[in-house]
Design a protein around this motif. Structure first.
Motif, PDB file in Angstrom:
ATOM      1  N   LEU A  43      85.405  43.495   8.225  1.00  0.00           N
ATOM      2  CA  LEU A  43      84.024  44.259   8.559  1.00  0.00           C
ATOM      3  C   LEU A  43      83.702  44.626  10.014  1.00  0.00           C
ATOM      4  O   LEU A  43      82.774  45.259   9.965  1.00  0.00           O
ATOM      5  CB  LEU A  43      82.858  43.099   7.811  1.00  0.00           C
ATOM      6  CG  LEU A  43      82.888  42.939   6.302  1.00  0.00           C
ATOM      7  CD1 LEU A  43      82.128  41.764   6.143  1.00  0.00           C
ATOM      8  CD2 LEU A  43      83.003  43.840   5.659  1.00  0.00           C
ATOM      9  N   THR A  44      84.149  43.842  10.854  1.00  0.00           N
ATOM     10  CA  THR A  44      83.701  44.192  12.293  1.00  0.00           C
ATOM     11  C   THR A  44      84.242  45.654  12.580  1.00  0.00           C
ATOM     12  O   THR A  44      85.316  46.004  12.600  1.00  0.00           O
ATOM     13  CB  THR A  44      84.383  43.219  13.185  1.00  0.00           C
ATOM     14  OG1 THR A  44      84.281  41.878  12.743  1.00  0.00           O
ATOM     15  CG2 THR A  44      83.994  43.466  14.703  1.00  0.00           C
ATOM     16  N   PRO A  45      83.039  46.502  13.210  1.00  0.00           N
ATOM     17  CA  PRO A  45      83.596  47.642  13.547  1.00  0.00           C
ATOM     18  C   PRO A  45      84.186  47.955  14.946  1.00  0.00           C
ATOM     19  O   PRO A  45      84.191  46.940  15.642  1.00  0.00           O
ATOM     20  CB  PRO A  45      82.342  48.418  13.563  1.00  0.00           C
ATOM     21  CG  PRO A  45      81.292  47.336  13.790  1.00  0.00           C
ATOM     22  CD  PRO A  45      81.835  46.097  13.253  1.00  0.00           C
ATOM     23  N   ALA A 101      84.133  58.720   5.088  1.00  0.00           N
ATOM     24  CA  ALA A 101      85.326  59.371   5.582  1.00  0.00           C
ATOM     25  C   ALA A 101      86.283  59.469   4.641  1.00  0.00           C
ATOM     26  O   ALA A 101      87.276  60.306   4.739  1.00  0.00           O
ATOM     27  CB  ALA A 101      85.669  58.747   6.981  1.00  0.00           C
ATOM     28  N   ALA A 102      86.396  58.663   3.647  1.00  0.00           N
ATOM     29  CA  ALA A 102      87.526  58.427   2.571  1.00  0.00           C
ATOM     30  C   ALA A 102      86.841  59.274   1.526  1.00  0.00           C
ATOM     31  O   ALA A 102      87.624  59.246   0.256  1.00  0.00           O
ATOM     32  CB  ALA A 102      87.778  56.895   2.427  1.00  0.00           C
ATOM     33  N   ARG A 182      93.827  56.248  13.087  1.00  0.00           N
ATOM     34  CA  ARG A 182      93.438  54.834  13.375  1.00  0.00           C
ATOM     35  C   ARG A 182      94.425  53.776  12.914  1.00  0.00           C
ATOM     36  O   ARG A 182      94.434  53.066  13.743  1.00  0.00           O
ATOM     37  CB  ARG A 182      92.088  54.673  12.562  1.00  0.00           C
ATOM     38  CG  ARG A 182      90.876  55.558  13.130  1.00  0.00           C
ATOM     39  CD  ARG A 182      89.685  55.062  12.415  1.00  0.00           C
ATOM     40  NE  ARG A 182      89.275  53.449  12.700  1.00  0.00           N
ATOM     41  CZ  ARG A 182      88.359  53.099  13.550  1.00  0.00           C
ATOM     42  NH1 ARG A 182      87.806  53.952  14.225  1.00  0.00           N
ATOM     43  NH2 ARG A 182      88.161  52.002  13.699  1.00  0.00           N
ATOM     44  N   ASN A 183      95.201  54.125  11.999  1.00  0.00           N
ATOM     45  CA  ASN A 183      96.042  53.128  11.573  1.00  0.00           C
ATOM     46  C   ASN A 183      97.352  53.153  12.362  1.00  0.00           C
ATOM     47  O   ASN A 183      97.895  52.098  12.764  1.00  0.00           O
ATOM     48  CB  ASN A 183      96.430  53.069   9.957  1.00  0.00           C
ATOM     49  CG  ASN A 183      95.256  52.835   9.122  1.00  0.00           C
ATOM     50  OD1 ASN A 183      94.587  53.592   8.860  1.00  0.00           O
ATOM     51  ND2 ASN A 183      95.077  51.396   8.656  1.00  0.00           N
ATOM     52  N   ASN A 191      90.907  51.099   9.454  1.00  0.00           N
ATOM     53  CA  ASN A 191      90.255  52.504   9.264  1.00  0.00           C
ATOM     54  C   ASN A 191      88.860  52.326   8.511  1.00  0.00           C
ATOM     55  O   ASN A 191      88.243  53.422   8.382  1.00  0.00           O
ATOM     56  CB  ASN A 191      91.028  53.371   8.525  1.00  0.00           C
ATOM     57  CG  ASN A 191      91.367  52.889   7.054  1.00  0.00           C
ATOM     58  OD1 ASN A 191      90.898  52.110   6.378  1.00  0.00           O
ATOM     59  ND2 ASN A 191      92.772  53.189   6.601  1.00  0.00           N
ATOM     60  N   GLY A 192      88.606  51.337   8.137  1.00  0.00           N
ATOM     61  CA  GLY A 192      87.192  50.962   7.321  1.00  0.00           C
ATOM     62  C   GLY A 192      87.145  51.233   5.917  1.00  0.00           C
ATOM     63  O   GLY A 192      86.182  51.176   5.276  1.00  0.00           O
TER      64      GLY A 192
END
Length: 348
Positions: A43-45, A101-102, A182-183, A191-192
């Motif tokens: 959960l941490t951005p 974004a997804a 990101r990955n 990537n969230g």
């Protein structure tokens, strides 16, 4: 509250001490064993909520609130989806930027298909407010005084939020299923939304990192030298070496299409992988570009075990979105308003 804070502090100190005392198991050829399936879902951005200021560590109450909210989101998001609902119909979920974004709450991308992580990231037992460990948890300002581009990865950001529709090679790399910035990194960041999983394999002469997203594979030769032929491969040119129990990976020669926060030509990213417990792999990265930032800046997190294996990621199998996107862009250009704008463009 005081007792809770004391208990949290003791847990943090204990976690740091145990990590310092831990000795990683060895491979058959004597290297610290980093191998296996790992996940960075959290959960941490990457960057900190500005309301938290310089606070890198969250309070127990803040952690509890964040994780409880995520649990309720999971329950709400796993309710049955109405197959007759219109596109972008509200589904009762709080739409996070990473979900947007997804695809957000569009069709098959409701919460049932997303797995961003359900806990706050702990590093040495500390619940972190951001992956970045800069003082304010933000990407530093560039030397010219401007902030980082909106798009963290990729060279397409200067062409606007949607990029160009002129041809397939001008679409973003992720959309073309070439690389998800990101990955694969570096730096490798959650990537969230889903598939934040990795498989690390070691040999005496190289470390191989398989990335679940698009099945990218990073091959890091050990005790090698950077290439000097001018080529800039996808994910840059990585070499590695061991410093005690830590694997150090240095990457240069990034292609412009994989710029990180607008930096690529002189960009150097140094990553450090350290096994700190049976179920923890600490990852720290440092970003350096003397032409872009006055000094290097860093971030860190800890991988946790993936309870399973990585399966095929068939990104473009049966995927008609790319020709559809280009066809839609062409159609838009054929409207009277678009034609008028094109007629006024230089060189037309």
């Amino acid at each position: 509250m005081v007792l809770g804070a004391v208990a949290g502090a003791l847990a943090i100190c204990g976690g740091a001490a145990s990590a310092a005392d831990y000795r990683a198991p060895r491979t058959a050829f004597g290297q610290p064993d980093l191998g296996g399936f790992w996940s960075s879902a959290t959960l941490t951005p990457m960057t900190r909520d500005r309301r938290l200021g310089d606070r890198l560590v969250l309070t127990p109450g803040e952690v509890e609130a964040l994780e409880k909210d995520e649990a309720s989101q999971i329950v709400a998001g796993n309710r049955s989806t109405d197959p007759n609902a219109p596109v972008n119909a509200p589904n009762g979920l709080e739409l996070k930027p990473s979900f947007a974004a997804a695809g957000g709450d569009v069709g098959g991308y409701n919460r049932g298909w997303l797995d961003p992580g359900h806990t706050v990231m702990r590093v040495a037992g500390q619940p972190r407010s951001s992956l970045l460990i800069t003082k304010d948890g933000q990407v530093p300002q560039r030397k010219n005084g401007t902030s980082a581009p909106v798009n963290e990865y990729g060279g397409e950001g200067s062409r606007g939020p949607l990029g160009s529709f002129d041809n397939v090679e001008e679409r973003p790399l992720g959309e073309r299923c070439i690389a998800f910035g990101r990955n694969v990194g570096p730096p490798m960041l959650p990537n969230g939304f889903y598939n934040n999983d990795y498989y690390i394999v070691q040999t005496p002469g190289a470390v191989v990192i398989e990335v679940e997203m698009v099945h990218d594979v990073r091959i890091v030769p050990l005790n090698a030298k950077h290439r000097t032929d001018g080529l800039r491969p996808w994910a840059g040119d990585s070499i590695g070496w061991w410093e005690g129990d830590t694997l150090v990976v240095e990457t240069t020669n990034f292609p412009q299409a994989q710029a990180f926060n607008g930096s690529w030509k002189s960009l150097k990213i140094t990553e450090r992988f350290t096994r700190t417990a049976k179920d923890r792999l600490r990852y720290r990265f440092t970003v350096s570009d003397p032409e872009t930032w006055s000094e290097p800046w860093s971030g860190e997190y800890e991988f946790s075990p993936l309870h399973g294996v990585i399966y095929e990621y068939a990104c473009h199998e049966g995927n008609y979105s790319l020709p559809g996107i280009l066809a839609g862009g062409l159609k838009a250009q054929q409207t009277p308003a678009a034609a008028a704008v094109a007629a006024k463009a230089p060189g037309s």
